[in-house]
Design an enzyme around this catalytic site. Structure first.
Site, PDB file in Angstrom:
ATOM      1  N   CYS A 260       0.824  -1.212   0.000  1.00  0.00           N
ATOM      2  CA  CYS A 260       0.000   0.000   0.000  1.00  0.00           C
ATOM      3  C   CYS A 260       0.856   1.259   0.000  1.00  0.00           C
ATOM      4  CB  CYS A 260      -0.940   0.012   1.197  1.00  0.00           C
ATOM      5  SG  CYS A 260      -0.077   0.000   2.767  1.00  0.00           S
TER       6      CYS A 260
ATOM      7  N   CYS B 286      -2.814   5.314   5.507  1.00  0.00           N
ATOM      8  CA  CYS B 286      -4.267   5.297   5.508  1.00  0.00           C
ATOM      9  C   CYS B 286      -4.821   5.648   6.894  1.00  0.00           C
ATOM     10  CB  CYS B 286      -4.757   3.915   5.099  1.00  0.00           C
ATOM     11  SG  CYS B 286      -4.505   2.693   6.382  1.00  0.00           S
TER      12      CYS B 286
ATOM     13  N   CYS C 135      -2.597  -2.860   8.696  1.00  0.00           N
ATOM     14  CA  CYS C 135      -2.262  -1.523   9.193  1.00  0.00           C
ATOM     15  C   CYS C 135      -1.872  -1.599  10.671  1.00  0.00           C
ATOM     16  CB  CYS C 135      -3.446  -0.573   9.014  1.00  0.00           C
ATOM     17  SG  CYS C 135      -4.290  -0.740   7.425  1.00  0.00           S
TER      18      CYS C 135
HETATM   19 FE1  FES Z   1      -1.631  -0.061   4.305  1.00  0.00          FE
HETATM   20 FE2  FES Z   1      -3.338   0.896   5.920  1.00  0.00          FE
HETATM   21  S1  FES Z   1      -3.698   0.425   3.850  1.00  0.00           S
HETATM   22  S2  FES Z   1      -1.255   0.590   6.308  1.00  0.00           S
END
Ligand code: FES
Length: 147
Positions: free
Chosen positions: A33, A58, A102
Site C-alpha cells: 500500500c 491510511c 495496518c
Molecule cells: Fe496499508 Fe493501511 S492500507 S497501512
C-alpha cells in the site's frame, strides 16, 4: 465499517510528532500500500516515558499508530514487546479484515524502535530475538523504508 474509536483516533490522533533526541526510532513501510510509519521512543529506567509517531498512510494506520502510543506509553520495554497487533485492533474496537495489516505496521514500528534502542545501547530483550528491521517481519509485505 469503521468504529467510532477508529474515527476518533483518525480525526484526533494522540502523540503525533517527533521526539528530539529520541532513544529509539523505528521505521517500517508496507510495499503493497506504500504506507510508512515511524515511531520515536524515549526510555528511562527501562520504561518508555514518551512515544510519538508519524504515519504517512491510511486512516487505519493513523488510528492504529495513535492507539498503540496510548497503550505503550509508560510500559516497560519488556511489557511493550509483548504488545501485539491484536491488542491494537481490540483497542480500536475492531478493524475491517483488509485493514488488519495496518495494525501489524504499528506493532512492527514499535519493535523496530525498541530494536534501535537496544542496538544503540548494547542490550537484548526477550521478544526481539530474530527481529531484523530489514527483514520482511514474517509478513512478506512489510519492509523498512527510509523517508
Ligand atoms: Fe496499508 Fe493501511 S492500507 S497501512
Amino acid at each position: 465499517m469503521y468504529t467510532e474509536i477508529v474515527m476518533d483516533h483518525f480525526m484526533n490522533p494522540r502523540n503525533v510528532g517527533e521526539i528530539e533526541n529520541a532513544d529509539g526510532i523505528g521505521e517500517v513501510g508496507n510495499v503493497k500500500c506504500g504506507d510508512i510509519m515511524r515511531i520515536y521512543i524515549k526510555v528511562e529506567d527501562e520504561k518508555i516515558i514518551d512515544i510519538k509517531f508519524k504515519t504517512f498512510g491510511c486512516g487505519s494506520a493513523i488510528a492504529a499508530s495513535s492507539v498503540a502510543t496510548e497503550i505503550i506509553m509508560g510500559l516497560s520495554i519488556e511489557e511493550a514487546l509483548k504488545v501485539t497487533n491484536k491488542q491494537v485492533v481490540d483497542a480500536l474496537g475492531g478493524l475491517p479484515p483488509v485493514k488488519i495489516h495496518c495494525s501489524v505496521l504499528a506493532e512492527q514500528a514499535l519493535k523496530a524502535a525498541i530494536y534501535d534502542y537496544a542496538t544503540k545501547n548494547g542490550k537484548t530483550y526477550a521478544g526481539l530475538e530474530g527481529f531484523d528491521p530489514h527483514d520482511d517481519h514474517d509478513h512478506h509485505d512489510v519492509v523498512e523504508i527510509e523517508f
